[in-house]
Motif scaffolding. Structure first.
Motif, PDB file in Angstrom:
ATOM      1  N   ARG A   1     -56.378 -53.374  24.430  1.00  0.00           N
ATOM      2  CA  ARG A   1     -55.733 -52.439  23.498  1.00  0.00           C
ATOM      3  C   ARG A   1     -56.494 -52.437  22.182  1.00  0.00           C
ATOM      4  O   ARG A   1     -56.965 -53.467  21.723  1.00  0.00           O
ATOM      5  CB  ARG A   1     -54.298 -52.901  23.267  1.00  0.00           C
ATOM      6  CG  ARG A   1     -53.494 -52.078  22.304  1.00  0.00           C
ATOM      7  CD  ARG A   1     -52.098 -52.673  22.126  1.00  0.00           C
ATOM      8  NE  ARG A   1     -51.324 -52.636  23.352  1.00  0.00           N
ATOM      9  CZ  ARG A   1     -50.479 -51.662  23.691  1.00  0.00           C
ATOM     10  NH1 ARG A   1     -50.286 -50.645  22.872  1.00  0.00           N
ATOM     11  NH2 ARG A   1     -49.820 -51.705  24.819  1.00  0.00           N
ATOM     12  N   ASP A   2     -56.606 -51.262  21.569  1.00  0.00           N
ATOM     13  CA  ASP A   2     -57.208 -51.178  20.232  1.00  0.00           C
ATOM     14  C   ASP A   2     -56.410 -50.212  19.375  1.00  0.00           C
ATOM     15  O   ASP A   2     -55.622 -49.429  19.881  1.00  0.00           O
ATOM     16  CB  ASP A   2     -58.682 -50.761  20.309  1.00  0.00           C
ATOM     17  CG  ASP A   2     -58.873 -49.316  20.744  1.00  0.00           C
ATOM     18  OD1 ASP A   2     -58.512 -48.398  19.958  1.00  0.00           O
ATOM     19  OD2 ASP A   2     -59.387 -49.087  21.852  1.00  0.00           O
ATOM     20  N   ASP A   3     -56.636 -50.302  18.064  1.00  0.00           N
ATOM     21  CA  ASP A   3     -55.947 -49.409  17.121  1.00  0.00           C
ATOM     22  C   ASP A   3     -56.901 -48.354  16.567  1.00  0.00           C
ATOM     23  O   ASP A   3     -56.725 -47.877  15.458  1.00  0.00           O
ATOM     24  CB  ASP A   3     -55.300 -50.210  15.989  1.00  0.00           C
ATOM     25  CG  ASP A   3     -56.317 -50.913  15.109  1.00  0.00           C
ATOM     26  OD1 ASP A   3     -57.535 -50.905  15.426  1.00  0.00           O
ATOM     27  OD2 ASP A   3     -55.913 -51.483  14.082  1.00  0.00           O
ATOM     28  N   GLY A   4     -57.884 -47.978  17.364  1.00  0.00           N
ATOM     29  CA  GLY A   4     -58.869 -46.984  16.939  1.00  0.00           C
ATOM     30  C   GLY A   4     -58.332 -45.570  16.986  1.00  0.00           C
ATOM     31  O   GLY A   4     -57.134 -45.332  17.124  1.00  0.00           O
ATOM     32  N   HIS A   5     -59.249 -44.623  16.918  1.00  0.00           N
ATOM     33  CA  HIS A   5     -58.867 -43.214  16.818  1.00  0.00           C
ATOM     34  C   HIS A   5     -58.594 -42.543  18.146  1.00  0.00           C
ATOM     35  O   HIS A   5     -58.183 -41.383  18.186  1.00  0.00           O
ATOM     36  CB  HIS A   5     -59.932 -42.425  16.040  1.00  0.00           C
ATOM     37  CG  HIS A   5     -61.312 -42.638  16.533  1.00  0.00           C
ATOM     38  ND1 HIS A   5     -61.771 -42.132  17.711  1.00  0.00           N
ATOM     39  CD2 HIS A   5     -62.338 -43.343  16.002  1.00  0.00           C
ATOM     40  CE1 HIS A   5     -63.033 -42.486  17.895  1.00  0.00           C
ATOM     41  NE2 HIS A   5     -63.397 -43.229  16.869  1.00  0.00           N
ATOM     42  N   GLY A   6     -58.792 -43.227  19.258  1.00  0.00           N
ATOM     43  CA  GLY A   6     -58.480 -42.672  20.568  1.00  0.00           C
ATOM     44  C   GLY A   6     -59.471 -41.617  21.027  1.00  0.00           C
ATOM     45  O   GLY A   6     -60.443 -41.302  20.339  1.00  0.00           O
ATOM     46  N   PHE A   7     -59.227 -41.080  22.211  1.00  0.00           N
ATOM     47  CA  PHE A   7     -60.085 -40.055  22.793  1.00  0.00           C
ATOM     48  C   PHE A   7     -59.287 -39.299  23.840  1.00  0.00           C
ATOM     49  O   PHE A   7     -58.191 -39.703  24.214  1.00  0.00           O
ATOM     50  CB  PHE A   7     -61.351 -40.678  23.398  1.00  0.00           C
ATOM     51  CG  PHE A   7     -61.099 -41.502  24.642  1.00  0.00           C
ATOM     52  CD1 PHE A   7     -61.374 -40.989  25.897  1.00  0.00           C
ATOM     53  CD2 PHE A   7     -60.577 -42.784  24.550  1.00  0.00           C
ATOM     54  CE1 PHE A   7     -61.134 -41.738  27.036  1.00  0.00           C
ATOM     55  CE2 PHE A   7     -60.346 -43.547  25.680  1.00  0.00           C
ATOM     56  CZ  PHE A   7     -60.618 -43.025  26.934  1.00  0.00           C
ATOM     57  N   ASP A   8     -59.834 -38.199  24.301  1.00  0.00           N
ATOM     58  CA  ASP A   8     -59.198 -37.410  25.347  1.00  0.00           C
ATOM     59  C   ASP A   8     -59.525 -38.056  26.689  1.00  0.00           C
ATOM     60  O   ASP A   8     -60.622 -37.893  27.217  1.00  0.00           O
ATOM     61  CB  ASP A   8     -59.705 -35.970  25.298  1.00  0.00           C
ATOM     62  CG  ASP A   8     -59.066 -35.086  26.359  1.00  0.00           C
ATOM     63  OD1 ASP A   8     -58.272 -35.589  27.187  1.00  0.00           O
ATOM     64  OD2 ASP A   8     -59.372 -33.882  26.357  1.00  0.00           O
ATOM     65  N   ALA A   9     -58.580 -38.810  27.225  1.00  0.00           N
ATOM     66  CA  ALA A   9     -58.808 -39.551  28.469  1.00  0.00           C
ATOM     67  C   ALA A   9     -59.039 -38.623  29.661  1.00  0.00           C
ATOM     68  O   ALA A   9     -59.602 -39.039  30.667  1.00  0.00           O
ATOM     69  CB  ALA A   9     -57.634 -40.480  28.744  1.00  0.00           C
ATOM     70  N   GLY A  10     -58.638 -37.376  29.564  1.00  0.00           N
ATOM     71  CA  GLY A  10     -58.820 -36.433  30.657  1.00  0.00           C
ATOM     72  C   GLY A  10     -60.149 -35.700  30.634  1.00  0.00           C
ATOM     73  O   GLY A  10     -60.525 -35.041  31.600  1.00  0.00           O
ATOM     74  N   ALA A  11     -60.877 -35.814  29.525  1.00  0.00           N
ATOM     75  CA  ALA A  11     -62.157 -35.109  29.405  1.00  0.00           C
ATOM     76  C   ALA A  11     -63.238 -35.832  30.198  1.00  0.00           C
ATOM     77  O   ALA A  11     -63.230 -37.058  30.315  1.00  0.00           O
ATOM     78  CB  ALA A  11     -62.566 -35.009  27.936  1.00  0.00           C
ATOM     79  N   SER A  12     -64.163 -35.083  30.752  1.00  0.00           N
ATOM     80  CA  SER A  12     -65.278 -35.704  31.466  1.00  0.00           C
ATOM     81  C   SER A  12     -66.259 -36.289  30.444  1.00  0.00           C
ATOM     82  O   SER A  12     -66.377 -35.803  29.319  1.00  0.00           O
ATOM     83  CB  SER A  12     -65.980 -34.698  32.371  1.00  0.00           C
ATOM     84  OG  SER A  12     -66.574 -33.686  31.591  1.00  0.00           O
TER      85      SER A  12
END
Length: 134
Positions: A82-93
């Protein structure tokens, strides 16, 4: 690289976290619950997934903290990075090999990878059967 030659998986995860903290300044807290004896192949899969998960935190997340949680129960070991970063679109290729490599590695042992990400951070959850669970 961190290995399993001394201690078990919990010790290896702690060494991995300490190294990341030293190299990046990002503290990583490791919590390993009461674990049954795990076979070496399972430990290797869990360690490699933790390494890849923390490598992604290092490269992409912009996180100020991270954590690794390892638990076992109901015939499965579960590893959460787990991290507290800015995240990403997990569904994107993506054009990277990290998450797809984790999926492939886990498929070989009947495990799964779940990715949840938002602007509040990312959680990778690895589940691997242990003790004859299928």
């Amino acid at each position: 690289p961190v290995s399993l030659t001394t201690g078990g998986i919990a010790d290896a995860l702690e060494r991995l976290a300490q190294r990341m903290g030293r190299e990046t300044g990002t503290p990583v807290v490791v919590t390993a619950g009461e674990l049954p004896a795990l076979d070496r192949d399972t430990e290797v899969v869990l360690l490699r997934c933790a390494q890849e998960g923390l490598a992604n935190v290092r490269k992409h997340a912009g996180a100020s903290t991270a954590s690794v949680l390892l638990t076992a129960g109901d015939g499965f070991a579960r590893l959460e990075v787990r991290d507290d970063g800015h995240g990403f679109d997990a569904g994107a290729s993506t054009d990277g090999f990290g998450l797809s490599g984790m999926h492939d590695r886990l498929a070989l042992v009947g495990g799964t990878l779940d990715v949840a990400s938002s602007i509040a951070g990312t959680v990778l959850t690895v589940t691997v059967p242990i003790g004859g669970a299928a």
